[in-house]
Write a protein that holds these residues in place. Structure first.
Motif, mmCIF file in Angstrom:
data_model
loop_
_atom_site.group_PDB
_atom_site.id
_atom_site.type_symbol
_atom_site.label_atom_id
_atom_site.label_comp_id
_atom_site.label_asym_id
_atom_site.label_seq_id
_atom_site.Cartn_x
_atom_site.Cartn_y
_atom_site.Cartn_z
ATOM 1 N N GLY A 11 -31.165 -18.778 -51.732
ATOM 2 C CA GLY A 11 -30.638 -18.234 -50.473
ATOM 3 C C GLY A 11 -30.279 -16.764 -50.605
ATOM 4 O O GLY A 11 -29.179 -16.428 -51.029
ATOM 5 N N HIS A 12 -31.255 -15.862 -50.234
ATOM 6 C CA HIS A 12 -30.998 -14.424 -50.363
ATOM 7 C C HIS A 12 -30.906 -13.728 -49.003
ATOM 8 O O HIS A 12 -30.928 -12.513 -48.928
ATOM 9 C CB HIS A 12 -32.064 -13.766 -51.258
ATOM 10 C CG HIS A 12 -33.471 -13.955 -50.778
ATOM 11 N ND1 HIS A 12 -34.289 -14.969 -51.213
ATOM 12 C CD2 HIS A 12 -34.210 -13.249 -49.888
ATOM 13 C CE1 HIS A 12 -35.464 -14.892 -50.613
ATOM 14 N NE2 HIS A 12 -35.442 -13.858 -49.793
ATOM 15 N N GLU A 13 -30.786 -14.534 -47.945
ATOM 16 C CA GLU A 13 -30.787 -13.984 -46.577
ATOM 17 C C GLU A 13 -29.559 -14.566 -45.880
ATOM 18 O O GLU A 13 -29.642 -15.609 -45.244
ATOM 19 C CB GLU A 13 -32.097 -14.454 -45.924
ATOM 20 C CG GLU A 13 -32.443 -13.837 -44.627
ATOM 21 C CD GLU A 13 -33.782 -14.358 -44.097
ATOM 22 O OE1 GLU A 13 -34.826 -13.803 -44.449
ATOM 23 O OE2 GLU A 13 -33.771 -15.327 -43.330
ATOM 24 N N VAL B 61 -34.463 -19.360 -44.905
ATOM 25 C CA VAL B 61 -35.436 -19.973 -45.828
ATOM 26 C C VAL B 61 -36.649 -19.064 -45.886
ATOM 27 O O VAL B 61 -37.460 -19.022 -44.961
ATOM 28 C CB VAL B 61 -35.814 -21.384 -45.322
ATOM 29 C CG1 VAL B 61 -36.848 -22.032 -46.234
ATOM 30 C CG2 VAL B 61 -34.571 -22.257 -45.212
ATOM 31 N N CYS B 62 -36.764 -18.308 -46.975
ATOM 32 C CA CYS B 62 -37.790 -17.262 -47.103
ATOM 33 C C CYS B 62 -38.944 -17.752 -47.984
ATOM 34 O O CYS B 62 -38.729 -18.426 -48.991
ATOM 35 C CB CYS B 62 -37.153 -16.011 -47.712
ATOM 36 S SG CYS B 62 -38.308 -14.643 -47.917
ATOM 37 N N HIS B 63 -40.143 -17.356 -47.607
ATOM 38 C CA HIS B 63 -41.328 -17.757 -48.370
ATOM 39 C C HIS B 63 -41.303 -17.215 -49.803
ATOM 40 O O HIS B 63 -41.952 -17.773 -50.693
ATOM 41 C CB HIS B 63 -42.592 -17.278 -47.646
ATOM 42 C CG HIS B 63 -43.808 -18.071 -47.980
ATOM 43 N ND1 HIS B 63 -44.468 -18.872 -47.065
ATOM 44 C CD2 HIS B 63 -44.478 -18.220 -49.144
ATOM 45 C CE1 HIS B 63 -45.496 -19.458 -47.658
ATOM 46 N NE2 HIS B 63 -45.529 -19.086 -48.919
ATOM 47 N N SER B 64 -40.540 -16.137 -50.031
ATOM 48 C CA SER B 64 -40.452 -15.595 -51.401
ATOM 49 C C SER B 64 -39.955 -16.662 -52.371
ATOM 50 O O SER B 64 -40.362 -16.685 -53.541
ATOM 51 C CB SER B 64 -39.509 -14.394 -51.450
ATOM 52 O OG SER B 64 -40.015 -13.351 -50.655
ATOM 53 N N ASP B 65 -39.072 -17.538 -51.913
ATOM 54 C CA ASP B 65 -38.553 -18.590 -52.801
ATOM 55 C C ASP B 65 -39.677 -19.513 -53.273
ATOM 56 O O ASP B 65 -39.638 -20.019 -54.398
ATOM 57 C CB ASP B 65 -37.465 -19.402 -52.084
ATOM 58 C CG ASP B 65 -36.255 -18.548 -51.734
ATOM 59 O OD1 ASP B 65 -36.008 -17.547 -52.437
ATOM 60 O OD2 ASP B 65 -35.558 -18.871 -50.750
ATOM 61 N N SER C 209 -31.107 -10.084 -42.069
ATOM 62 C CA SER C 209 -30.846 -9.370 -43.326
ATOM 63 C C SER C 209 -32.059 -9.330 -44.261
ATOM 64 O O SER C 209 -32.016 -8.653 -45.289
ATOM 65 C CB SER C 209 -29.642 -10.002 -44.037
ATOM 66 O OG SER C 209 -29.988 -11.284 -44.522
ATOM 67 N N ASP C 210 -33.137 -10.024 -43.901
ATOM 68 C CA ASP C 210 -34.371 -9.952 -44.693
ATOM 69 C C ASP C 210 -35.590 -10.051 -43.768
ATOM 70 O O ASP C 210 -36.394 -9.114 -43.706
ATOM 71 C CB ASP C 210 -34.394 -11.067 -45.754
ATOM 72 C CG ASP C 210 -35.667 -11.099 -46.584
ATOM 73 O OD1 ASP C 210 -36.419 -10.105 -46.579
ATOM 74 O OD2 ASP C 210 -35.918 -12.126 -47.255
ATOM 75 N N ALA C 211 -35.693 -11.141 -43.004
ATOM 76 C CA ALA C 211 -36.881 -11.325 -42.152
ATOM 77 C C ALA C 211 -37.032 -10.186 -41.147
ATOM 78 O O ALA C 211 -38.152 -9.848 -40.744
ATOM 79 C CB ALA C 211 -36.805 -12.665 -41.422
ATOM 80 N N GLY D 260 -41.166 -19.230 -36.650
ATOM 81 C CA GLY D 260 -40.042 -18.299 -36.746
ATOM 82 C C GLY D 260 -39.355 -18.480 -38.088
ATOM 83 O O GLY D 260 -40.017 -18.569 -39.119
ATOM 84 N N ARG D 261 -38.028 -18.560 -38.085
ATOM 85 C CA ARG D 261 -37.289 -18.685 -39.339
ATOM 86 C C ARG D 261 -36.439 -19.942 -39.353
ATOM 87 O O ARG D 261 -35.750 -20.233 -38.365
ATOM 88 C CB ARG D 261 -36.356 -17.471 -39.490
ATOM 89 C CG ARG D 261 -35.812 -17.251 -40.870
ATOM 90 C CD ARG D 261 -36.878 -17.166 -41.926
ATOM 91 N NE ARG D 261 -36.703 -16.089 -42.884
ATOM 92 C CZ ARG D 261 -37.635 -15.751 -43.755
ATOM 93 N NH1 ARG D 261 -38.787 -16.403 -43.824
ATOM 94 N NH2 ARG D 261 -37.434 -14.765 -44.600
ATOM 95 N N ALA D 262 -36.446 -20.680 -40.454
ATOM 96 C CA ALA D 262 -35.518 -21.795 -40.653
ATOM 97 C C ALA D 262 -34.258 -21.236 -41.309
ATOM 98 O O ALA D 262 -34.342 -20.393 -42.213
ATOM 99 C CB ALA D 262 -36.150 -22.850 -41.549
HETATM 100 ZN ZN ZN Z 1 -36.892 -12.987 -48.617
#
Ligand code: ZN
Ligand code: NAD
Ligand code: ZN
Length: 349
Positions: A64-66, A37-41, A155-157, A341-343
């Motif tokens: 979902g890009h990660e 879950v990226c902040h870019s979304d 793959s992204d973070a 962290g990352r969800a």
């Molecule tokens: Zn991203």
């Protein structure tokens, strides 16, 4: 199958029923193990329609890009992967033929049309669904013994700060300082990566004391609350010289101003955050010979390097997993700064 979709500009993300894709010739179907879950979304959600159109987005599409998962089915002509094999999906999809793509930098694909360095989850269907259609096997990287849920954020973070940091490593000698502004999904991995790749003193900056506590656990040498006095505090920590590398992982007016105020002469100010801020550049507004750059994602070869670090036990996202049904609420919490962290969404768990 269920999918979390962006349906139109400035619309709430929506869980919808969509057909399960079939891999055509040359394509691969991946069963999704994890989708970060990226902040870019959240930025995409804020943007006007003309901005999304200029980026070539067609809506609705699955977010979902990660992503990472397991090979589910191979289209005609695809060889080299086996059904059930765990893989990471390289996110920025290019043409695969231009000079940058041939250098493994599909993030900077120079061929207009096709995906143009965007990929699944960015204008075409991504990984917040049970299955993800990947257009070519070159976009998959075998995971070996890494779990897809652990690998997805890499793959992204991790890949994005890895690229941003790697290009500045020659400046990070012993005695140097690196400042990371914004200790969220990308920033917490930036701290780990700096610790692993460089001898620099790491100063972590955030508005939230809980994020700073995590930065300390992950190896930041100093932590600084992002407020009016942050620049002065950081200058004090660097004997008034500033930092050889400032990674701005927020990118709003306030953080860019802070970044410029704490960069050292001849240092790098690297903007990863897409916070919409601007930094006026003029002869006296930034230290001499500071290089200012934005960077977008990283190369597929760099993704392999990041996965190698993780397999060696030297890099791991602080990931929390959630079901697909929980995804809308997870984005709300990310917007409020409540995710540590990352969800990671696990549509098949
Ligand atoms: Zn991203
Ligand atoms: P996140 O929400 O997980 O983390 C953002 C962090 O910044 C949070 O810890 C928050 O508390 C902190 N923060 C907010 N305002 C701050 C301020 N004024 N000073 C200091 N800290 C502050 O977000 P993320 O998923 O890590 O993404 C971070 C940024 O990077 C976003 O803008 C995202 O779009 C961007 N991004 C860029 C790329 C790229 O290729 N350049 C790739 C992925 C994400
Ligand atoms: Zn290309």
């Amino acid at each position: 199958m269920r999918a979390l979709q962006m349906t139109g500009p400035q619309q709430p993300f929506e869980l919808r029923d969509v057909p399960q894709p079939d891999p055509g010739p040359g394509q691969v179907l991946v069963k999704v193990g994890g989708a970060g879950v990226c902040h870019s979304d959240l930025h995409l959600q804020e943007w006007e329609g003309d901005m999304l159109e200029a980026m070539g987005f067609s809506m609705p599409f699955t977010l979902g890009h990660e992503n990472a998962g397991w090979v589910e089915a191979l289209g005609d002509g695809v060889a080299g992967f086996e059904v059930g094999q765990p893989v990471a999906v390289y996110g920025p999809w290019g043409c695969g033929r231009c000079w940058n793509c041939r250098q493994s930098r599909e993030n900077y694909c120079e061929q207009p049309g096709e995906h143009g360095g965007m990929g699944g989850g960015l204008g075409t269907d991504g990984g917040m669904a049970e299955y993800l259609l990947v257009p070519a096997p070159r976009l998959l990287v075998p995971l070996g013994d890494l779990e897809p849920t652990e690998a997805a954020p890499l793959s992204d973070a991790a890949l994005t700060p890895y690229h941003g940091i790697k290009r500045s490593l020659p400046k990070l000698r012993a005695g140097s300082t690196a400042v990371v502004i914004g200790i969220g999904g990308l920033g917490h991995m930036a701290v780990e990566l700096l610790r692993e790749l460089s001898p620099a003193t790491i100063i972590a900056v955030d508005v939230d004391p809980a994020k700073l506590e995590l930065a300390g656990e992950l190896g930041a040498h100093e932590t600084v609350l992002s407020d009016e006095s942050a620049a002065e505090t950081i200058q004090g920590m660097t004997r008034g010289l500033g930092a050889e590398l400032v990674l701005d992982v927020v990118g709003n007016d306030a953080t860019l101003q802070l970044a410029a105020a704490v960069a050292r002469q001849q240092g790098d100010l690297t903007i990863l955050g897409i916070g919409g801020g601007t930094l006026p550049v003029s002869f006296f507004s930034v230290p001499y010979e500071v290089s200012i750059q934005t960077t977008y994602w990283g190369s597929a070869a760099e993704l392999m390097e990041v996965l190698d670090l993780a397999r060696a036990g030297r890099l791991a996202a602080r990931a929390t997993t959630y079901s697909l049904e929980e995804a809308p609420e997870v984005y709300d919490r990310l917007a409020k700064g409540e995710i540590q962290g990352r969800a990671v969404i696990t549509p098949n768990a």
